[in-house]
Design a protein around this motif. Structure first.
Motif: not given
Length: 226
Positions: A93-102
């Motif tokens: 998570x950074x500044x309102x952005x999300x990252x899905x990580x398997x």
């Protein structure tokens, strides 16, 4: 995501919150919440752009640690643990952005975070564009909801949990060991040197069991990179 109540969250991610799922791919996205819906929008992103703030943060923390001459061993361990925790949050998570990580990507990047913080020179394991930057979907909390009877849900969930708890507990045990391992300083040790850092024989054995360190000969161990 600031849901006004639990209904929207359950509709979005599943009513049965005990069911443990895994993401299928890497995706950078943001969420837009409306009164009766949630829209998830892919964000064009590269690995280099996503990890740049993480590298800057780790560089700053490493410099602080190197300049400090007054931290005790316990304070240094706490400082390092806090650094790893924040860096892992920044991966997701950074500044309102999300990252899905398997799982595979998560483990690879976790090792990269450790190595980069330690040396400042670890190469980024991924490069280029992150997939599905233009993908998006919307969940309508009214149209996409169907209330169904589930008279056997409790029994079915008990069955599911019985089948999956062993694997889940093993995974949790590994995560706890990895968390403890973040506090271990150095790359090669004798048994006594590991004890001197506050670790027990049981913890040392778990480090070996989970492939975090390797015994090279009796009473001597080295860090084992993923």
């Amino acid at each position: 995501m600031q849901w006004p109540d639990g209904l929207e969250k359950m509709v979005t991610f599943g009513v049965s919150l005990e069911v443990r799922g895994t993401v299928k791919g890497v995706w950078c996205y943001m969420g837009q919440m409306e009164e009766h819906s949630a829209t998830y929008l892919g964000i064009p992103m590269t690995w280099e752009a996503w990890t740049q703030p993480i590298m800057a943060y780790l560089d700053d923390r490493r410099a602080t640690l190197e300049m400090s001459r007054t931290m005790s061993q316990g304070e240094r361990a706490h400082f390092k643990g806090n650094t790893y925790d924040n860096a892992m949050i920044m991966l997701s998570y950074q500044g309102g952005k999300y990252m899905t990580l398997p799982g595979e990507e998560y483990r690879t990047l976790k090792e990269w975070v450790y190595q980069y913080f330690r040396t400042g020179a670890a190469p980024l394991p991924y490069s280029g564009e992150i997939p599905d930057g233009n993908y998006e979907f919307t969940i309508d909390f009214e149209k996409d909801v169907e209330i169904v009877a589930a008279p056997y849900l409790k029994e079915e969930m008990s069955e599911y949990n019985a089948e999956n708890n062993a694997a889940h507990n093993k995974d949790m045990g590994r995560r706890q060991t990895e968390k403890r391992f973040e506090q271990l300083e150095g790359d090669a040790w004798t048994t006594q040197e590991i004890y001197a850092q506050g670790f027990s024989r049981k913890t040392l054995d778990k480090f070996v069991e989970h492939g975090l360190i390797e015994r090279v000969k009796r009473g001597h161990y080295v860090r084992k990179s993923v």
